[in-house]
Design a protein around this motif. Sequence first.
Motif, short mmCIF file in Angstrom:
data_model
loop_
_atom_site.label_atom_id
_atom_site.label_comp_id
_atom_site.label_asym_id
_atom_site.label_seq_id
_atom_site.Cartn_x
_atom_site.Cartn_y
_atom_site.Cartn_z
N UNK A 52 -2.87 12.39 5.45
CA UNK A 52 -1.88 12.17 5.48
C UNK A 52 -0.74 11.13 6.16
N UNK A 53 -2.31 10.32 7.10
CA UNK A 53 -1.54 9.35 7.52
C UNK A 53 -1.20 8.21 6.48
N UNK A 54 -1.46 8.19 5.89
CA UNK A 54 -1.20 7.45 4.13
C UNK A 54 0.17 7.36 3.63
N UNK A 55 0.70 8.91 3.55
CA UNK A 55 1.85 9.66 3.27
C UNK A 55 3.31 8.81 3.75
N UNK A 56 2.75 9.14 5.19
CA UNK A 56 3.45 8.85 6.58
C UNK A 56 3.65 7.71 6.10
N UNK A 57 2.03 6.68 6.06
CA UNK A 57 2.61 4.86 5.62
C UNK A 57 3.45 4.55 5.07
N UNK A 58 3.77 5.62 3.90
CA UNK A 58 4.34 5.47 2.55
C UNK A 58 5.51 5.53 2.44
N UNK A 59 5.86 6.65 3.22
CA UNK A 59 7.21 7.21 3.45
C UNK A 59 8.02 5.95 4.02
N UNK A 60 6.83 5.38 4.86
CA UNK A 60 8.04 4.01 6.26
C UNK A 60 7.84 2.52 5.63
N UNK A 61 6.56 2.57 5.00
CA UNK A 61 6.74 1.46 4.10
C UNK A 61 6.09 0.95 4.04
N UNK A 62 5.06 0.48 3.25
CA UNK A 62 3.51 0.17 3.27
C UNK A 62 3.68 -1.30 3.53
N UNK A 63 3.23 -1.60 5.45
CA UNK A 63 3.53 -2.86 5.48
C UNK A 63 1.61 -3.75 6.16
N UNK A 64 1.08 -4.42 5.51
CA UNK A 64 -0.23 -5.17 5.94
C UNK A 64 -1.12 -4.80 7.20
N UNK A 65 -0.49 -4.61 8.22
CA UNK A 65 -1.09 -3.99 9.35
C UNK A 65 -1.56 -3.07 9.09
N UNK A 66 -0.85 -1.71 8.56
CA UNK A 66 -0.62 -0.56 8.15
C UNK A 66 -1.87 -0.51 7.19
N UNK A 67 -1.90 -1.42 5.96
CA UNK A 67 -2.98 -0.87 5.08
C UNK A 67 -4.16 -1.82 5.36
N UNK A 68 -4.46 -2.10 6.36
CA UNK A 68 -6.12 -2.95 7.02
C UNK A 68 -6.23 -1.93 7.70
#
Length: 87
Positions: A52-68
């Motif tokens: 679910x966290x990945x989905x929310x991040x993808x909706x927002x637009x993946x950033x380097x911080x979140x992918x790490x």
Amino acid sequence: MVKRSSKLKSAIESYKDEIEKHFEKLDNDINEKNEILAKYHVKEIDKSLITTLERKINLLGMSQEYSELIKKYKSRLEEYKKKLGMK
């Protein structure tokens, strides 16, 4: 769009907190030798919270911080799976 992105950021922070709480519960279950609950928390983190966290991040637009952050959670979870013999 601004309102939506602020709600997504809030949701992401909430899921990060929830994941950390489940990791704490997982640590407690391992220390108390309660493997059944520990395995439940591993599955909950893996199948529900991180996804679910990945989905929310993808909706927002993946950033380097979140992918790490996602990589950190997944590697941490893999360590727990090895401890519990879940592979």
